[in-house]
Design a protein around this motif. Sequence first.
Motif, PDB file in Angstrom:
ATOM      1  N   HIS A 213       0.814  -1.215   0.000  1.00  9.52           N
ATOM      2  CA  HIS A 213       0.000   0.000   0.000  1.00  9.52           C
ATOM      3  C   HIS A 213       0.851   1.270   0.000  1.00  9.52           C
ATOM      4  CE1 HIS A 213       1.144  -0.211   4.193  1.00  9.52           C
ATOM      5  NE2 HIS A 213       0.706   1.021   4.360  1.00  9.52           N
ATOM      6  N   GLN A 214       2.131   1.135   0.387  1.00 10.77           N
ATOM      7  CA  GLN A 214       2.995   2.318   0.419  1.00 10.77           C
ATOM      8  C   GLN A 214       3.168   2.922  -0.972  1.00 10.77           C
ATOM      9  OE1 GLN A 214       4.235   4.076   2.796  1.00 10.77           O
ATOM     10  NE2 GLN A 214       3.678   2.796   4.548  1.00 10.77           N
ATOM     11  N   GLU A 215       3.099   2.088  -1.996  1.00  6.06           N
ATOM     12  CA  GLU A 215       3.210   2.601  -3.360  1.00  6.06           C
ATOM     13  C   GLU A 215       2.044   3.540  -3.673  1.00  6.06           C
ATOM     14  OE1 GLU A 215       3.405   0.939  -7.976  1.00  6.06           O
ATOM     15  OE2 GLU A 215       3.697  -0.427  -6.295  1.00  6.06           O
ATOM     16  N   LEU A 216       0.859   3.207  -3.158  1.00  8.33           N
ATOM     17  CA  LEU A 216      -0.305   4.067  -3.352  1.00  8.33           C
ATOM     18  C   LEU A 216      -0.140   5.379  -2.599  1.00  8.33           C
ATOM     19  CD1 LEU A 216      -3.232   1.475  -2.992  1.00  8.33           C
ATOM     20  CD2 LEU A 216      -2.295   2.440  -5.108  1.00  8.33           C
ATOM     21  N   LEU A 217       0.362   5.294  -1.368  1.00  9.17           N
ATOM     22  CA  LEU A 217       0.525   6.492  -0.549  1.00  9.17           C
ATOM     23  C   LEU A 217       1.551   7.452  -1.137  1.00  9.17           C
ATOM     24  CD1 LEU A 217       0.507   5.026   3.086  1.00  9.17           C
ATOM     25  CD2 LEU A 217      -1.284   6.414   2.014  1.00  9.17           C
ATOM     26  N   GLN A 218       2.589   6.907  -1.770  1.00  7.10           N
ATOM     27  CA  GLN A 218       3.665   7.741  -2.302  1.00  7.10           C
ATOM     28  C   GLN A 218       3.386   8.233  -3.715  1.00  7.10           C
ATOM     29  OE1 GLN A 218       6.193   8.814  -0.470  1.00  7.10           O
ATOM     30  NE2 GLN A 218       5.312   7.694   1.252  1.00  7.10           N
ATOM     31  N   ARG A 219       2.378   7.669  -4.355  1.00  4.90           N
ATOM     32  CA  ARG A 219       2.081   8.040  -5.731  1.00  4.90           C
ATOM     33  C   ARG A 219       1.510   9.455  -5.800  1.00  4.90           C
ATOM     34  NH1 ARG A 219      -2.329   4.436  -8.410  1.00  4.90           N
ATOM     35  NH2 ARG A 219      -3.650   5.850  -7.199  1.00  4.90           N
ATOM     36  N   THR A 220       1.911  10.193  -6.798  1.00  3.39           N
ATOM     37  CA  THR A 220       1.361  11.532  -7.024  1.00  3.39           C
ATOM     38  C   THR A 220       0.687  11.573  -8.393  1.00  3.39           C
ATOM     39  OG1 THR A 220       3.456  12.313  -7.956  1.00  3.39           O
ATOM     40  CG2 THR A 220       3.099  12.653  -5.600  1.00  3.39           C
ATOM     41  N   ASP A 221      -0.372  12.356  -8.501  1.00  5.93           N
ATOM     42  CA  ASP A 221      -1.054  12.517  -9.787  1.00  5.93           C
ATOM     43  C   ASP A 221      -0.144  13.273 -10.751  1.00  5.93           C
ATOM     44  OD1 ASP A 221      -3.253  11.331  -8.643  1.00  5.93           O
ATOM     45  OD2 ASP A 221      -4.128  13.252  -8.019  1.00  5.93           O
ATOM     46  N   GLU A 222      -0.042  12.780 -11.969  1.00  2.00           N
ATOM     47  CA  GLU A 222       0.841  13.420 -12.943  1.00  2.00           C
ATOM     48  C   GLU A 222       0.322  14.789 -13.364  1.00  2.00           C
ATOM     49  OE1 GLU A 222       1.450  10.779 -16.176  1.00  2.00           O
ATOM     50  OE2 GLU A 222       2.492   9.269 -14.993  1.00  2.00           O
ATOM     51  N   THR A 223      -0.996  14.919 -13.447  1.00  2.00           N
ATOM     52  CA  THR A 223      -1.585  16.179 -13.890  1.00  2.00           C
ATOM     53  C   THR A 223      -2.301  16.864 -12.730  1.00  2.00           C
ATOM     54  OG1 THR A 223      -1.931  15.269 -16.094  1.00  2.00           O
ATOM     55  CG2 THR A 223      -3.159  17.261 -15.508  1.00  2.00           C
ATOM     56  N   LEU A 224      -1.914  18.092 -12.446  1.00  2.00           N
ATOM     57  CA  LEU A 224      -2.540  18.856 -11.375  1.00  2.00           C
ATOM     58  C   LEU A 224      -3.373  19.985 -11.984  1.00  2.00           C
ATOM     59  CD1 LEU A 224       0.399  19.173  -8.831  1.00  2.00           C
ATOM     60  CD2 LEU A 224      -1.636  17.761  -8.613  1.00  2.00           C
ATOM     61  N   ARG A 225      -4.649  19.992 -11.648  1.00  2.00           N
ATOM     62  CA  ARG A 225      -5.509  21.062 -12.148  1.00  2.00           C
ATOM     63  C   ARG A 225      -5.144  22.376 -11.452  1.00  2.00           C
ATOM     64  NH1 ARG A 225      -9.084  17.082 -10.800  1.00  2.00           N
ATOM     65  NH2 ARG A 225      -9.846  18.339  -9.030  1.00  2.00           N
ATOM     66  N   PRO A 226      -5.145  23.497 -12.185  1.00  2.00           N
ATOM     67  CA  PRO A 226      -4.818  24.799 -11.572  1.00  2.00           C
ATOM     68  C   PRO A 226      -5.751  25.134 -10.411  1.00  2.00           C
ATOM     69  CG  PRO A 226      -4.801  24.954 -13.962  1.00  2.00           C
ATOM     70  CD  PRO A 226      -5.369  23.612 -13.632  1.00  2.00           C
ATOM     71  N   SER A 227      -6.956  24.567 -10.454  1.00  2.00           N
ATOM     72  CA  SER A 227      -7.933  24.905  -9.423  1.00  2.00           C
ATOM     73  C   SER A 227      -7.781  24.074  -8.146  1.00  2.00           C
ATOM     74  CB  SER A 227      -9.347  24.689  -9.972  1.00  2.00           C
ATOM     75  OG  SER A 227      -9.530  23.333 -10.354  1.00  2.00           O
ATOM     76  N   THR A 228      -6.870  23.088  -8.158  1.00  2.00           N
ATOM     77  CA  THR A 228      -6.771  22.181  -7.017  1.00  2.00           C
ATOM     78  C   THR A 228      -6.399  22.905  -5.735  1.00  2.00           C
ATOM     79  OG1 THR A 228      -6.132  20.312  -8.421  1.00  2.00           O
ATOM     80  CG2 THR A 228      -5.595  20.152  -6.090  1.00  2.00           C
ATOM     81  N   LEU A 229      -5.361  23.738  -5.798  1.00  2.00           N
ATOM     82  CA  LEU A 229      -4.920  24.453  -4.611  1.00  2.00           C
ATOM     83  C   LEU A 229      -6.009  25.397  -4.101  1.00  2.00           C
ATOM     84  CD1 LEU A 229      -2.694  25.006  -2.565  1.00  2.00           C
ATOM     85  CD2 LEU A 229      -1.791  26.748  -4.111  1.00  2.00           C
ATOM     86  N   LYS A 230      -6.657  26.118  -5.027  1.00  2.00           N
ATOM     87  CA  LYS A 230      -7.717  27.042  -4.622  1.00  2.00           C
ATOM     88  C   LYS A 230      -8.865  26.285  -3.958  1.00  2.00           C
ATOM     89  CE  LYS A 230     -10.816  30.706  -6.257  1.00  2.00           C
ATOM     90  NZ  LYS A 230     -11.961  30.162  -5.509  1.00  2.00           N
ATOM     91  N   SER A 231      -9.224  25.130  -4.510  1.00  2.00           N
ATOM     92  CA  SER A 231     -10.305  24.335  -3.926  1.00  2.00           C
ATOM     93  C   SER A 231      -9.949  23.894  -2.513  1.00  2.00           C
ATOM     94  CB  SER A 231     -10.588  23.105  -4.799  1.00  2.00           C
ATOM     95  OG  SER A 231     -11.058  23.480  -6.077  1.00  2.00           O
ATOM     96  N   ALA A 232      -8.691  23.492  -2.325  1.00  2.00           N
ATOM     97  CA  ALA A 232      -8.249  23.054  -1.006  1.00  2.00           C
ATOM     98  C   ALA A 232      -8.266  24.212  -0.014  1.00  2.00           C
ATOM     99  CB  ALA A 232      -6.853  22.448  -1.087  1.00  2.00           C
ATOM    100  N   LEU A 233      -7.779  25.366  -0.453  1.00  2.00           N
ATOM    101  CA  LEU A 233      -7.744  26.529   0.436  1.00  2.00           C
ATOM    102  C   LEU A 233      -9.168  26.982   0.791  1.00  2.00           C
ATOM    103  CD1 LEU A 233      -4.874  28.627  -1.192  1.00  2.00           C
ATOM    104  CD2 LEU A 233      -4.779  27.243   0.890  1.00  2.00           C
ATOM    105  N   ASP A 234     -10.052  26.991  -0.198  1.00  2.00           N
ATOM    106  CA  ASP A 234     -11.442  27.367   0.066  1.00  2.00           C
ATOM    107  C   ASP A 234     -12.078  26.419   1.077  1.00  2.00           C
ATOM    108  OD1 ASP A 234     -11.251  29.467  -1.669  1.00  2.00           O
ATOM    109  OD2 ASP A 234     -12.265  28.458  -3.342  1.00  2.00           O
TER     110      ASP A 234
END
Length: 335
Positions: A213-234
């Motif tokens: 399961h550590q492979e899943l935890l360490q995996r990052t999405d290759e494509t980050l939407r520009p709105s991701t950070l704003k959604s998290a902050l909101d």
Amino acid sequence: MAVSFSRSSEPLQQHGRLRTCDVDVAQQVVAEVYEPHTLTPVDRKGLDARLNAVQLGGVTLGYLTYGTEAHIALPASEHWYHINITLAGSSLVTRENGERGTTRGMAHAAMLLPHRAQTIAWAADAAQFALKIPRADLEGHLATLTRTQIAGPIDFDLVIDLDSRAGKGLLRCIEFVRTEWDEEGILARNTDSRRQLESMLLTNLLVAAAGPHQELLQRTDETLRPSTLKSALDYIHDHAGDLPTSADLAAATGVSARTLQLHFLNNLGCTPSQYLRGIRLRGVRDELLYPRSAGTTVTDVASAYGFHNLGRFSSLYKSVYAESPSETLRRARSS
């Protein structure tokens, strides 16, 4: 993690479930709190079984010792993960596939799987924190953190290294839970806080335990939407009072907790939890600078923003604002 094992100060003593020298009684009560098993003491007359246990959401946390060398046979159940954190003494755990592991006090924990039969050999001086976690809860938490469907039981490695950085984090989390119940802290009484604490415990366990399961935890999405950070902050600003967890943020933004953490670090220089803590801390300061009534207290304001350990909160507050929270409130009142 300092734990005393004297009879007068054993962990969770106020929540005693079992004190017996009778083998059948010990087996029955421990089975009721955890699940059916076979208990075979090497010396039946030497048995001194003691179990203290509390419930944190779906998680059972108990302090367990038998006072004598004993063997336990635990059949596969399909419903629960068990984590035995060895506090003193040692144990030898064997899975049905032949895998074996030894745990020693404050150095290791054993992960017992729901889809495997396991046997445990307890040393006479062994004492453990025994956790029981519903399979659906732990697998669901991993799915939420990683935004991945978990199809079956997680094949954790048998032994968790408590000397590792993540293992020490798990110990600190367990000790915090234990302290709250032993001292009748607010987390033991507040339902919303229990939810956050349960999420923190499951996250620490998943990070500390080795396995695929550590492979899943360490995996990052290759494509980050520009709105991701704003959604998290909101989401953080809108729900700061609800103390959102990493799992909440992952669900709200649609990306894994790991991806979100890297997004915060790369753009803000902090983790989501650190950012949330800053928002909560500023909320406390505003409340102290402009108290709503003459009866406003530091304890009330800190608790309202999720700071339940006043000693740690005061140190954090002073490190940021160069004065204690009580000094802020006193200054506000005098002016």
